[in-house]
Motif scaffolding. Structure first.
Motif, short mmCIF file in Angstrom:
data_model
loop_
_atom_site.label_atom_id
_atom_site.label_comp_id
_atom_site.label_asym_id
_atom_site.label_seq_id
_atom_site.Cartn_x
_atom_site.Cartn_y
_atom_site.Cartn_z
N SER A 1 0.83 -1.20 0.00
CA SER A 1 0.00 0.00 0.00
C SER A 1 0.86 1.25 0.00
O SER A 1 0.57 2.23 -0.70
CB SER A 1 -0.93 0.01 1.22
OG SER A 1 -1.87 -1.03 1.16
N SER A 2 1.92 1.26 0.80
CA SER A 2 2.80 2.42 0.87
C SER A 2 3.53 2.65 -0.45
O SER A 2 3.72 3.79 -0.87
CB SER A 2 3.82 2.22 2.00
OG SER A 2 4.70 3.32 2.09
N ALA A 3 3.90 1.58 -1.11
CA ALA A 3 4.68 1.70 -2.35
C ALA A 3 3.82 1.92 -3.58
O ALA A 3 4.17 2.71 -4.47
CB ALA A 3 5.54 0.44 -2.54
N LEU A 4 2.67 1.23 -3.66
CA LEU A 4 1.90 1.19 -4.90
C LEU A 4 0.47 1.71 -4.75
O LEU A 4 -0.26 1.77 -5.74
CB LEU A 4 1.85 -0.25 -5.44
CG LEU A 4 3.21 -0.92 -5.67
CD1 LEU A 4 3.01 -2.38 -6.06
CD2 LEU A 4 4.01 -0.19 -6.72
N GLY A 5 0.06 2.03 -3.52
CA GLY A 5 -1.29 2.54 -3.32
C GLY A 5 -2.22 1.50 -2.74
O GLY A 5 -1.95 0.29 -2.78
N PRO A 6 -3.38 1.95 -2.20
CA PRO A 6 -4.29 1.04 -1.49
C PRO A 6 -4.94 -0.02 -2.37
O PRO A 6 -5.28 -1.09 -1.88
CB PRO A 6 -5.34 1.99 -0.90
CG PRO A 6 -5.26 3.23 -1.73
CD PRO A 6 -3.83 3.35 -2.15
N TYR A 7 -5.14 0.28 -3.66
CA TYR A 7 -5.76 -0.73 -4.53
C TYR A 7 -4.89 -1.98 -4.60
O TYR A 7 -5.38 -3.11 -4.41
CB TYR A 7 -6.00 -0.17 -5.93
CG TYR A 7 -6.63 -1.17 -6.88
CD1 TYR A 7 -8.00 -1.40 -6.85
CD2 TYR A 7 -5.85 -1.91 -7.77
CE1 TYR A 7 -8.59 -2.33 -7.70
CE2 TYR A 7 -6.42 -2.85 -8.63
CZ TYR A 7 -7.79 -3.04 -8.59
OH TYR A 7 -8.36 -3.97 -9.43
N TRP A 8 -3.60 -1.79 -4.87
CA TRP A 8 -2.70 -2.93 -4.96
C TRP A 8 -2.40 -3.53 -3.60
O TRP A 8 -2.13 -4.73 -3.48
CB TRP A 8 -1.42 -2.55 -5.69
CG TRP A 8 -1.69 -2.32 -7.15
CD1 TRP A 8 -1.69 -1.13 -7.80
CD2 TRP A 8 -2.05 -3.32 -8.11
NE1 TRP A 8 -2.03 -1.32 -9.12
CE2 TRP A 8 -2.26 -2.66 -9.34
CE3 TRP A 8 -2.23 -4.71 -8.06
CZ2 TRP A 8 -2.63 -3.33 -10.51
CZ3 TRP A 8 -2.60 -5.37 -9.22
CH2 TRP A 8 -2.79 -4.70 -10.41
N GLY A 9 -2.47 -2.69 -2.56
CA GLY A 9 -2.35 -3.23 -1.21
C GLY A 9 -3.47 -4.21 -0.91
O GLY A 9 -3.24 -5.27 -0.31
N PHE A 10 -4.68 -3.88 -1.35
CA PHE A 10 -5.81 -4.80 -1.16
C PHE A 10 -5.60 -6.08 -1.95
O PHE A 10 -5.88 -7.18 -1.45
CB PHE A 10 -7.12 -4.13 -1.58
CG PHE A 10 -8.32 -5.02 -1.42
CD1 PHE A 10 -9.03 -5.03 -0.22
CD2 PHE A 10 -8.74 -5.87 -2.44
CE1 PHE A 10 -10.12 -5.87 -0.05
CE2 PHE A 10 -9.83 -6.72 -2.28
CZ PHE A 10 -10.52 -6.71 -1.08
N GLN A 11 -5.13 -5.96 -3.19
CA GLN A 11 -4.89 -7.17 -4.00
C GLN A 11 -3.85 -8.07 -3.33
O GLN A 11 -4.00 -9.30 -3.33
CB GLN A 11 -4.41 -6.78 -5.41
CG GLN A 11 -5.36 -5.89 -6.19
CD GLN A 11 -6.79 -6.40 -6.18
OE1 GLN A 11 -7.06 -7.59 -6.33
NE2 GLN A 11 -7.73 -5.48 -5.98
#
Length: 480
Positions: A109-119
């Motif tokens: 999430s910190s590196a790529l954003g919450p969308y990819w953090g959720f994935q």
């Protein structure tokens, strides 16, 4: 990190491009019920990592069946340097940089954003639940020779259900219990192999270690067996918020656990192969108990079988702890409904435990090979996101003070991720069409699920919230 943690507790600070970043209450805090929650110390943490990754040599037998003695031995010596060491090092750096229960979800999430953090969270949680469905299967495989009724049918189904309920309750009672149970189970499971090694010395024939036939190697089974037995080092990161002084304890525990895991695989293989005439087709789940009978007698066979049962209990409870605390961490980040963040009076994520246990029961009827292949496929995609996040954070926040930092620069970080990434591509490429199809469907569900949950949040059908004690991962100008 706990949802209602006292912000007056000790703080760990790092400087992020001139800004002050603070984690409040990492090392101590109160549960929502007001009771003090005891943190995990280094010895239980070592055995929790041991069980997240290994649990002993139970399940490595297929490597000999697939590739023969020499490649099996080489695999468990070389593979850790290609996969386990990089993954453990990345876990140590990222886990101490973000010491909270979201673990790898927070990194991505910190590196790529919450969308990819959720994935990342969806794939790793699903992979973990699939992995956990394997342990009741292995448990019964080791017992069915002594109790044939457990081989199939309703007795087997009822046994899986009863075991799942009992171990789920243990998780509900708290991480302190889980940690020390892991220590006791670990000693009980490892000790018979030490005894087997001592008894087998007169029977060892070193020439048996050198047998190899490249023309008959089942590369899919061989690599999946190695991969399954030596991954999941990052799973402990979802318990970082429950660890006593994680910035010091986590790296040390990972180091000692790495040694314990590698020795715990290689030594029993060395003994089993060297002391017993090779019948390669017999090397499958549970064969170590037969080797123990040949070497030491029926009493040692029963100890190995009991050790296998205890080992699978240890792996089950530690995996469920990681899976359920991951859901709690995601809820504290506002990625899941708020009720996932609620803790029991023992400090455990009760809703997350129930969800994880339900998934295990649903998936436990799959075969060993199907489970290993499916969880490996999903795990591979999650690891790719972790590698990207690791390198991206080195570039994005180079000045952040990391309590533990791998002694390589950005270029070294990229190079370190290349061999395991190549291995991931090979494992994915060897997947069967069935496993690939099911796994891709699961990934697509995650891609759709995140926007759907955001819609639910926007419509206020279910309550979502973000803990005020957690750092804002996407705005470095704020004080955390």
């Amino acid at each position: 990190m706990q949802k209602l943690r006292n912000t007056g507790n000790r703080q760990t600070s790092v400087a992020m491009r001139g800004y002050n970043v603070e984690y409040a209450g990492i090392n101590e805090g109160s549960s929502p019920t007001g009771n003090k929650i005891k943190k995990i110390s280094i010895l239980p943490l070592i055995f929790l990592i041991f069980y997240e990754v290994s649990g002993g040599p139970f399940g490595v037998e297929d490597s000999v069946k697939a590739a023969g003695p020499l490649l099996a031995l080489i695999g468990f010596l070389v593979f850790p340097f290609i996969w386990s060491v990089p993954e453990a090092l990345i876990t140590a750096e990222m886990g101490t940089m973000f010491p909270e229960d979201g673990g790898y979800v927070v990194w991505v999430s910190s590196a790529l954003g919450p969308y990819w953090g959720f994935q990342q969270g969806w794939m790793k949680w699903l992979s973990g639940v699939i992995d956990n469905a394997l342990y009741p299967v292995l448990f019964l495989d080791y017992l069915k020779s002594g109790i044939p009724a457990l081989s199939e049918g309703y007795p087997r189904i009822l046994a899986v259900l009863a075991l799942t309920i009992a171990l789920t309750y243990m998780n509900f009672r708290g991480m302190t219990i889980v940690g020390w149970v892991a220590v006791l189970l670990g000693v009980f499971s490892i000790l018979p192999f030490v005894i087997m090694g001592l008894v087998s010395v007169p029977k060892i024939e070193p020439s048996r270690w050198l047998v190899m036939d490249l023309h008959t190697v089942d590369w899919n089974l061989y690599l999946n067996t190695l991969f399954w037995n030596l991954n999941y080092w990052d799973s402990i990161s979802t318990l970082a918020g429950e660890v006593e002084n994680p910035k010091k304890t986590l790296p040390k525990a990972l180091f000692y656990a790495l040694i314990l895991v590698v020795v715990g695989y290689f030594f029993p293989l060395l003994v089993g192969i060297g002391a017993v005439p090779l019948q390669q087709e017999l090397w499958t789940d549970g064969y170590f108990s037969e080797i123990a009978k040949i070497i030491g007698g029926v009493w040692l066979r029963w100890w190995i079988q009991a050790g296998a049962a205890m080992s699978n209990m240890g792996m089950f409870v530690t995996e469920m702890s990681s899976d359920s605390f991951q859901l709690l961490g995601m809820a504290e980040r506002g990625m899941l409904p708020e009720f996932f963040a609620k803790r029991s009076r023992y400090g455990t994520p009760s809703i997350g435990i129930l969800f994880s246990a339900s998934g295990v029961i649903l998936l436990s009827q799959l075969s060993f090979r199907e489970i290993v292949a499916a969880e490996n496929f999903l795990y591979c995609f999650g690891m790719i996101l972790e590698f990207i996040a690791f390198v991206r954070l080195r570039i994005k926040y180079p000045a952040v003070a990391r309590p533990y930092k791998i002694p390589v620069g950005t270029s070294g970080a990229v190079v370190m991720c290349v061999p395991p990434t190549i291995l991931i591509c090979i494992v994915l490429g060897l997947s069967s069409v069935r496993v690939m199809t099911v796994s891709i469907v699961a990934i697509v569900i995650g891609l759709v699920l995140q926007p759907f949950l955001k819609l639910i949040e926007k419509k206020r059908w279910i309550k979502f919230s973000t803990s005020a004690n957690l750092p804002d991962l996407h705005n470095e100008s704020l004080v955390y």
